[in-house]
Design a protein around this motif. Structure first.
Motif, PDB file in Angstrom:
ATOM      1  N   LYS A   1      -7.716  -2.476 -13.659  1.00 18.62           N
ATOM      2  CA  LYS A   1      -7.602  -3.316 -12.469  1.00 18.62           C
ATOM      3  C   LYS A   1      -7.664  -4.777 -12.884  1.00 18.62           C
ATOM      4  CE  LYS A   1      -8.835   0.819 -10.997  1.00 18.62           C
ATOM      5  NZ  LYS A   1      -9.170   1.917 -11.926  1.00 18.62           N
TER       6      LYS A   1
ATOM      7  N   TYR B   1      -7.945   7.798 -11.631  1.00 15.95           N
ATOM      8  CA  TYR B   1      -8.035   6.414 -11.153  1.00 15.95           C
ATOM      9  C   TYR B   1      -8.623   5.486 -12.205  1.00 15.95           C
ATOM     10  CZ  TYR B   1     -10.029   2.525  -8.383  1.00 15.95           C
ATOM     11  OH  TYR B   1     -10.396   1.292  -7.896  1.00 15.95           O
TER      12      TYR B   1
ATOM     13  N   VAL C   1       2.139   2.267  -9.023  1.00 12.76           N
ATOM     14  CA  VAL C   1       1.060   2.035  -9.990  1.00 12.76           C
ATOM     15  C   VAL C   1       0.430   3.368 -10.391  1.00 12.76           C
ATOM     16  CG1 VAL C   1      -1.250   1.062 -10.312  1.00 12.76           C
ATOM     17  CG2 VAL C   1       0.551  -0.321  -9.251  1.00 12.76           C
ATOM     18  N   ALA C   2       0.083   4.172  -9.395  1.00 15.24           N
ATOM     19  CA  ALA C   2      -0.565   5.454  -9.672  1.00 15.24           C
ATOM     20  C   ALA C   2       0.317   6.353 -10.526  1.00 15.24           C
ATOM     21  CB  ALA C   2      -0.929   6.142  -8.360  1.00 15.24           C
TER      22      ALA C   2
ATOM     23  N   LYS D   1      -7.581  -2.204  -0.935  1.00 10.56           N
ATOM     24  CA  LYS D   1      -6.441  -1.961  -1.817  1.00 10.56           C
ATOM     25  C   LYS D   1      -6.827  -0.991  -2.933  1.00 10.56           C
ATOM     26  CE  LYS D   1      -3.649  -5.118   0.065  1.00 10.56           C
ATOM     27  NZ  LYS D   1      -2.386  -4.778   0.748  1.00 10.56           N
TER      28      LYS D   1
ATOM     29  N   HIS E   1      -3.738   7.245  -3.838  1.00  9.41           N
ATOM     30  CA  HIS E   1      -2.457   7.560  -4.466  1.00  9.41           C
ATOM     31  C   HIS E   1      -2.675   8.302  -5.787  1.00  9.41           C
ATOM     32  CE1 HIS E   1       0.249   5.684  -1.674  1.00  9.41           C
ATOM     33  NE2 HIS E   1      -0.300   4.483  -1.802  1.00  9.41           N
ATOM     34  N   CYS E   2      -3.695   7.898  -6.539  1.00  7.90           N
ATOM     35  CA  CYS E   2      -3.985   8.593  -7.791  1.00  7.90           C
ATOM     36  C   CYS E   2      -4.329  10.056  -7.528  1.00  7.90           C
ATOM     37  CB  CYS E   2      -5.143   7.902  -8.519  1.00  7.90           C
ATOM     38  SG  CYS E   2      -4.704   6.323  -9.280  1.00  7.90           S
TER      39      CYS E   2
ATOM     40  N   LEU F   1       1.544   0.388  -4.751  1.00 10.07           N
ATOM     41  CA  LEU F   1       0.368   1.048  -5.309  1.00 10.07           C
ATOM     42  C   LEU F   1       0.644   2.514  -5.637  1.00 10.07           C
ATOM     43  CD1 LEU F   1      -2.503  -0.626  -3.271  1.00 10.07           C
ATOM     44  CD2 LEU F   1      -1.728  -1.129  -5.598  1.00 10.07           C
ATOM     45  N   ARG F   2       1.611   3.130  -4.947  1.00  6.24           N
ATOM     46  CA  ARG F   2       2.017   4.479  -5.341  1.00  6.24           C
ATOM     47  C   ARG F   2       2.686   4.450  -6.714  1.00  6.24           C
ATOM     48  NH1 ARG F   2       6.448   7.162  -5.893  1.00  6.24           N
ATOM     49  NH2 ARG F   2       7.750   5.608  -4.858  1.00  6.24           N
TER      50      ARG F   2
ATOM     51  N   CYS G   1      -2.821  -2.454 -12.660  1.00  3.84           N
ATOM     52  CA  CYS G   1      -2.350  -3.037 -11.411  1.00  3.84           C
ATOM     53  C   CYS G   1      -2.748  -4.498 -11.388  1.00  3.84           C
ATOM     54  CB  CYS G   1      -2.942  -2.319 -10.201  1.00  3.84           C
ATOM     55  SG  CYS G   1      -4.731  -2.495 -10.027  1.00  3.84           S
TER      56      CYS G   1
ATOM     57  N   GLU H   1       0.798  -1.218   0.000  1.00  7.41           N
ATOM     58  CA  GLU H   1       0.000   0.000   0.000  1.00  7.41           C
ATOM     59  C   GLU H   1       0.834   1.273   0.000  1.00  7.41           C
ATOM     60  OE1 GLU H   1      -2.966  -0.278   3.066  1.00  7.41           O
ATOM     61  OE2 GLU H   1      -3.721  -2.197   2.312  1.00  7.41           O
TER      62      GLU H   1
ATOM     63  N   LEU I   1      -5.276   2.694  -3.760  1.00  8.78           N
ATOM     64  CA  LEU I   1      -4.832   3.111  -5.086  1.00  8.78           C
ATOM     65  C   LEU I   1      -5.526   4.397  -5.501  1.00  8.78           C
ATOM     66  CD1 LEU I   1      -3.325   2.701  -7.736  1.00  8.78           C
ATOM     67  CD2 LEU I   1      -5.165   1.159  -8.470  1.00  8.78           C
TER      68      LEU I   1
END
Length: 290
Positions: A230, A225, A192-193, A210, A217-218, A189-190, A199, A185, A214
């Motif tokens: 996904k 997002y 990913v954003a 989760k 972070h987006c 996931l950061r 992801c 997390e 995300l």
């Protein structure tokens, strides 16, 4: 929703002498049945839970090149590339080559790597976790630079490239899609954003949280997002005679409701094709309507 086939076990009937023939047959069948993507693991030994380390394991990018020649529609990727196993400039070149030879069907699936035993066994780099994540971010930056028109040097903490020339470029524009595997997390996931097109998470009670992380972070990095695909990795088992199809469809319906667009998975006894065909005839069309 789409389905993807993940091939993670190469200990098949007929052994290594029959592996090329059987692998091409399975993947060609998956393509004909409407699977959207085919992936292989980026491991050099078999992983726990699927078999002993001594089980047959093919190198990922060599295998993907072979599969590119056997197919014409399915997307191809390593699920997921261990960031420390290849220098990032060479990794960008590998994925570009796969994309050109597959006529634009390559993805970069990538993660921070985790299997210390195989890495140390074969003398592959395996630095501590924090450094692997630093290298992952630098690798993503290098790949994106090499897939652009920018040939300037790259100066990072771990990697230095004098000229990021990449010719020929990938056919997919602006670049092969990037999937980052893992649900960490704070870091994964950061990333990913910030960098990814998709992801990969796992089903279960933690999945909604989760996805919320995300989303946060987006918002922090100014990313939409909804731009991020996904995906979920899980077993795709319809049962030997289709007895598990209804339960599987119910699970897929629930994942679709959360915004999952692709479910990628292992198919038991995939070499026999029986379960694969059941998925293709009874699950792929139904999932497409979710």
């Amino acid at each position: 929703m789409e389905l993807g086939l993940h091939i993670a076990d190469f200990t098949w009937p007929e052994g290594p002498p029959g592996l090329a023939k059987n692998l091409s047959r399975v993947v060609e069948t998956a393509e004909e049945l409407g699977f959207a993507r085919v992936s292989v693991m980026d491991h050099v030994w078999q992983i726990g839970g699927l078999g002993p380390p001594e089980g047959e394991m093919l190198e990922a990018y060599t295998t993907l090149g072979y599969l590119a020649a056997c197919t014409s529609r399915v997307q191809l990727l390593a699920w997921v590339t261990a960031v420390t196993y290849r220098e990032p400039g060479m990794l960008a070149k590998l994925v570009s080559t796969l994309d050109v030879l597959s006529q634009g069907r390559a993805w970069l699936g990538i993660g921070a790597a985790w299997n210390a035993a195989e890495a140390r066994g074969l003398g592959l780099p395996f630095p501590p976790t924090a450094e692997r994540f630093e290298r992952l971010e630098e690798t993503l930056r290098i790949c994106l630079q090499m897939w652009s028109d920018d040939e300037s040097p790259f100066e990072g903490t771990h990697y230095r490239l004098e000229r990021t020339l990449n010719s020929p470029q990938a056919l997919r524009r602006p670049h092969p899609p990037i999937l980052i595997g893992g649900g960490g997390e704070k870091k994964t996931l950061r990333l990913v954003a910030q960098y990814a097109d998709a992801c990969n998470l796992f089903p279960g009670p933690e999945l909604p949280r989760k996805l919320d992380v995300l989303r946060g972070h987006c918002a922090d990095v100014g990313r939409d997002y909804d731009e991020i695909e996904k995906t979920v990795m899980m077993s795709l088992d319809p049962g030997a005679d289709g007895e598990k199809v209804d339960a599987l469809l119910e699970q897929l319906r629930g994942l679709a409701a959360l915004g999952v667009a692709e479910v990628h998975g292992f198919v038991p006894e995939v070499a026999s094709s029986r379960r694969l065909e059941l998925l293709g005839t009874r699950v792929v069309p139904a999932a497409a309507r979710f």
